[in-house]
Design a protein around this motif. Structure first.
Motif, PDB file in Angstrom:
ATOM      1  N   THR A   5       0.729  -1.241   0.209  1.00 28.36           N
ATOM      2  CA  THR A   5      -0.175   0.040  -0.035  1.00 28.36           C
ATOM      3  C   THR A   5       0.852   1.337   0.162  1.00 28.36           C
ATOM      4  O   THR A   5       1.671   1.171   0.831  1.00 28.36           O
ATOM      5  CB  THR A   5      -0.770   0.010   1.166  1.00 28.36           C
ATOM      6  OG1 THR A   5      -1.777  -1.043   1.199  1.00 28.36           O
ATOM      7  CG2 THR A   5      -1.744   1.341   1.269  1.00 28.36           C
ATOM      8  N   ASP A  12     -10.394   3.052  -7.711  1.00 29.58           N
ATOM      9  CA  ASP A  12      -9.367   2.035  -8.142  1.00 29.58           C
ATOM     10  C   ASP A  12      -9.672   0.761  -7.708  1.00 29.58           C
ATOM     11  O   ASP A  12      -9.645   0.395  -6.275  1.00 29.58           O
ATOM     12  CB  ASP A  12      -7.926   2.308  -7.627  1.00 29.58           C
ATOM     13  CG  ASP A  12      -7.342   3.574  -8.260  1.00 29.58           C
ATOM     14  OD1 ASP A  12      -8.240   4.159  -9.294  1.00 29.58           O
ATOM     15  OD2 ASP A  12      -6.366   4.166  -7.721  1.00 29.58           O
ATOM     16  N   SER A  25      -4.648   1.630  -5.271  1.00 32.05           N
ATOM     17  CA  SER A  25      -5.508   0.677  -4.197  1.00 32.05           C
ATOM     18  C   SER A  25      -4.185  -0.349  -3.857  1.00 32.05           C
ATOM     19  O   SER A  25      -3.258  -0.375  -4.531  1.00 32.05           O
ATOM     20  CB  SER A  25      -6.650  -0.029  -4.713  1.00 32.05           C
ATOM     21  OG  SER A  25      -7.730   0.735  -4.875  1.00 32.05           O
ATOM     22  N   GLN A  72      -6.321  -0.437   1.407  1.00 28.15           N
ATOM     23  CA  GLN A  72      -6.520   0.809   0.742  1.00 28.15           C
ATOM     24  C   GLN A  72      -7.443   0.792  -0.407  1.00 28.15           C
ATOM     25  O   GLN A  72      -7.093   0.068  -1.409  1.00 28.15           O
ATOM     26  CB  GLN A  72      -5.289   1.448   0.807  1.00 28.15           C
ATOM     27  CG  GLN A  72      -5.545   2.982  -0.200  1.00 28.15           C
ATOM     28  CD  GLN A  72      -4.272   3.535   0.126  1.00 28.15           C
ATOM     29  OE1 GLN A  72      -3.605   3.865   1.374  1.00 28.15           O
ATOM     30  NE2 GLN A  72      -3.736   3.733  -0.796  1.00 28.15           N
ATOM     31  N   VAL A  73      -8.285   1.756  -0.729  1.00 31.54           N
ATOM     32  CA  VAL A  73      -8.781   1.847  -1.962  1.00 31.54           C
ATOM     33  C   VAL A  73      -8.855   3.501  -2.317  1.00 31.54           C
ATOM     34  O   VAL A  73      -9.349   4.342  -1.455  1.00 31.54           O
ATOM     35  CB  VAL A  73     -10.507   1.478  -2.079  1.00 31.54           C
ATOM     36  CG1 VAL A  73     -11.241   1.894  -3.427  1.00 31.54           C
ATOM     37  CG2 VAL A  73     -10.432  -0.395  -1.875  1.00 31.54           C
ATOM     38  N   ARG A  74      -8.094   3.643  -3.554  1.00 34.59           N
ATOM     39  CA  ARG A  74      -8.089   5.149  -3.579  1.00 34.59           C
ATOM     40  C   ARG A  74      -9.477   5.670  -4.664  1.00 34.59           C
ATOM     41  O   ARG A  74     -10.095   4.787  -5.356  1.00 34.59           O
ATOM     42  CB  ARG A  74      -6.867   5.316  -4.659  1.00 34.59           C
ATOM     43  CG  ARG A  74      -6.722   7.015  -4.896  1.00 34.59           C
ATOM     44  CD  ARG A  74      -7.660   7.380  -6.309  1.00 34.59           C
ATOM     45  NE  ARG A  74      -6.696   6.862  -7.388  1.00 34.59           N
ATOM     46  CZ  ARG A  74      -6.027   7.508  -8.360  1.00 34.59           C
ATOM     47  NH1 ARG A  74      -5.855   8.712  -8.247  1.00 34.59           N
ATOM     48  NH2 ARG A  74      -5.475   6.707  -9.485  1.00 34.59           N
ATOM     49  N   TYR A  75     -10.242   6.639  -4.396  1.00 37.13           N
ATOM     50  CA  TYR A  75     -11.245   7.187  -5.136  1.00 37.13           C
ATOM     51  C   TYR A  75     -11.341   8.604  -5.154  1.00 37.13           C
ATOM     52  O   TYR A  75     -10.436   9.344  -4.540  1.00 37.13           O
ATOM     53  CB  TYR A  75     -12.657   6.620  -4.508  1.00 37.13           C
ATOM     54  CG  TYR A  75     -13.109   7.294  -3.456  1.00 37.13           C
ATOM     55  CD1 TYR A  75     -13.746   8.200  -3.427  1.00 37.13           C
ATOM     56  CD2 TYR A  75     -12.490   6.951  -1.909  1.00 37.13           C
ATOM     57  CE1 TYR A  75     -14.438   8.930  -1.960  1.00 37.13           C
ATOM     58  CE2 TYR A  75     -13.042   7.450  -0.817  1.00 37.13           C
ATOM     59  CZ  TYR A  75     -13.815   8.731  -1.128  1.00 37.13           C
ATOM     60  OH  TYR A  75     -14.455   8.967   0.160  1.00 37.13           O
ATOM     61  N   GLN A 106     -16.117  -5.366  -3.739  1.00 40.63           N
ATOM     62  CA  GLN A 106     -15.654  -4.109  -3.568  1.00 40.63           C
ATOM     63  C   GLN A 106     -16.607  -2.968  -4.109  1.00 40.63           C
ATOM     64  O   GLN A 106     -16.717  -1.713  -3.105  1.00 40.63           O
ATOM     65  CB  GLN A 106     -14.212  -4.027  -3.924  1.00 40.63           C
ATOM     66  CG  GLN A 106     -13.560  -2.518  -3.867  1.00 40.63           C
ATOM     67  CD  GLN A 106     -12.305  -2.416  -4.575  1.00 40.63           C
ATOM     68  OE1 GLN A 106     -11.868  -3.267  -5.188  1.00 40.63           O
ATOM     69  NE2 GLN A 106     -12.069  -1.199  -4.938  1.00 40.63           N
ATOM     70  N   LEU A 156      -9.380  -3.149  -6.596  1.00 39.41           N
ATOM     71  CA  LEU A 156      -7.986  -3.796  -5.715  1.00 39.41           C
ATOM     72  C   LEU A 156      -7.075  -4.319  -6.647  1.00 39.41           C
ATOM     73  O   LEU A 156      -7.416  -5.104  -7.605  1.00 39.41           O
ATOM     74  CB  LEU A 156      -8.517  -4.781  -4.895  1.00 39.41           C
ATOM     75  CG  LEU A 156      -7.596  -5.452  -3.781  1.00 39.41           C
ATOM     76  CD1 LEU A 156      -7.466  -4.419  -2.565  1.00 39.41           C
ATOM     77  CD2 LEU A 156      -7.891  -6.630  -3.277  1.00 39.41           C
TER      78      LEU A 156
END
Length: 468
Positions: free
Chosen positions: A77, A149, A156, A100-103, A222, A151
């Motif tokens: 990450t 994004d 992410s 972690q998930v970036r958005y 997700q 996984l």
């Protein structure tokens, strides 16, 4: 065998692309040791449908400790740059099952509130920045648009495919979805052909051959959890004080997907029919390396699996040997019919995340994913929600057979198939002036409460190609 050769060529082309990424570019602003404690965040916890804890990170402060750092290293990450150079939007973080998930979210430009919520699902090996023009177009039209994004992609987390802890936490194949061995295979399924006809696939294997967490069931879960925890909660907060009927109108979300993201979108709709009100698809992908798509599968799949295994074990050295910086744009332009769209910003935002720890393992693993659901099978599932589906595609897409796309209009939920002349595999990025108006027309269709997703007024449209 010519088709098999084409499949292997595509496999190696994708591999060489990552090689170029790995050796030719040095990421800036990305560090495995980046410290989240320098960012202002607060934590809101919720439970997913499986009872696992999800966390939305927002403004306050959290202190990183040794255990957190160990987890970040284990899950590969990294911290994204504060602002996306492609969209000028803040990169935000959602913690999904300890990953972690970036958005990014683009809010309506005006002051009259949001017309509705849209979630954008990217394609193979790209990320939420690929929706740079769609985010802008939707927000300017008064919608709230979210791009995430998946996984293993973008910023992410990218845990090793063999990491047992991550498998237990996130894998959508092994969490009780399948209660028997028989459920892991679909039999006698109607699929399409490149000529637009239909055929019967005797078997569709649904389980990743490497038992990897990187599969469509993981990604669909997700997307569904993100929809509940982020999109609908934000929508509910913004509607506080509005009449109950008005709140109900925005309690469903519209899905927009490109390429292989289509299968994630459809699976999420299948699993959660009450969450979504429609799907707008940009160039679906039929997954020609799936075992049910490859001709003479009994003969060809063993060879393909050998190549896939070789890439997983020896791939990095092959990539290093093939790395040539001057071919980056050339490779990216293969799916792009409009070469001017492949600008420096696009190259930067798509390539830099592929240089982060764990990215190459995810790519090798994804190239080995010759199983899982297929979009025609999903659309024909008995449980597919009766929501409208519009599909648009570029006539110069090298990966999507036009006749097969056109034939999708024969499936009940698909209301329209729209051809964009002169455009490739990524019309939303190549020609947003063509795609965005169609998407807004679809959003109007969603708001038309008198319409029916099984309307008999089905048709295939042509949109003339032009560039100013």
């Amino acid at each position: 065998m010519q088709f098999l050769s084409s499949c292997l060529t595509q496999l190696l082309t994708l591999s060489s692309l990552l090689s170029i990424f790995t050796t030719a570019f040095h990421p800036t602003g990305v560090s495995l040791n980046s410290d989240l404690s320098t960012r202002n965040i607060s934590i809101i916890q919720s439970k997913s449908s499986l009872g696992r804890t999800n966390t939305l990170i927002r403004s306050s402060t959290v202190t990183r400790n040794e255990n957190t750092e160990i987890e970040r290293r284990r899950t590969n990450t990294v911290t994204p740059p504060p602002i996306s150079p492609a969209t000028n939007l803040e990169n935000q973080i959602y913690i999904w099952r300890n990953h972690q998930v970036r958005y990014q979210v683009a809010h309506p430009s005006g002051t009259s509130g949001s017309k509705g919520n849209v979630i954008l699902i990217h394609g193979l090996f790209v990320n939420s920045d690929h929706w740079r023009y769609t985010l802008k177009g939707l927000s300017e039209a008064g919608y709230t648009a979210y791009a995430i994004d998946l996984l293993g992609n973008g910023y992410s987390s990218k845990p090793n495919p063999n990491d047992e802890i991550s498998k237990r936490l996130v894998c959508g194949e092994s969490n009780g979805r399948f209660t028997s061995e028989a459920e892991k295979t679909k039999r006698n399924v109607t699929l399409g052909t490149a000529s637009g006809n239909t055929r019967i696939a005797k078997e569709i294997d649904l389980i990743h051959p490497c038992q990897s967490p990187y599969n469509f069931f993981t990604w669909s879960e997700q997307v569904a959890d993100f929809t509940r925890d982020v999109v609908l909660k934000a929508s509910s907060s913004s509607q506080a004080g509005v009449g109950v009927g008005a709140v109900a109108e925005v309690e469903k979300v519209t899905v927009v997907a490109n390429s292989i993201g289509t299968i994630t979108a459809f699976q999420s709709i299948l699993d959660n029919p009450t969450l979504y009100n429609g799907a707008f698809i940009v160039n679906p992908n039929f997954r020609e390396l799936h075992s049910a798509e490859v001709p003479l599968s009994d003969l060809s799949m063993p060879l393909i699996r050998q190549v896939q295994s070789l890439l997983r074990s020896k791939g990095q050295s092959v990539f290093d040997a093939l790395a040539k910086p001057d071919t980056v744009k050339q490779i990216l332009m293969e799916p792009y019919a409009i070469s001017e769209a492949v600008d420096d910003t696009l190259v930067n935002v798509l390539l830099t995340p592929l240089l982060t720890p764990g990215a190459s393992d995810v790519v090798f693993d994804t190239l080995s994913y010759s199983a899982g659901p297929l979009l025609e099978q999903q659309l024909r599932e008995e449980g597919f929600a009766k929501v409208p589906v519009w599909i648009t595609y570029g006539s110069k897409d090298p990966w999507t057979p036009p006749a097969r796309v056109e034939s999708l209009v024969d499936i009940d939920s698909v209301e329209k198939v729209i051809r964009l002349d002169g455009v490739g595999h990524c019309p939303h990025d190549e020609a947003p002036h063509l795609v965005n108006p169609l998407l807004l027309e679809f959003m109007d269709r969603i708001k038309d409460t008198t319409g029916s997703s099984t309307s008999t007024d089905k048709k295939t449209d042509d949109v003339p190609y032009f560039l100013r």
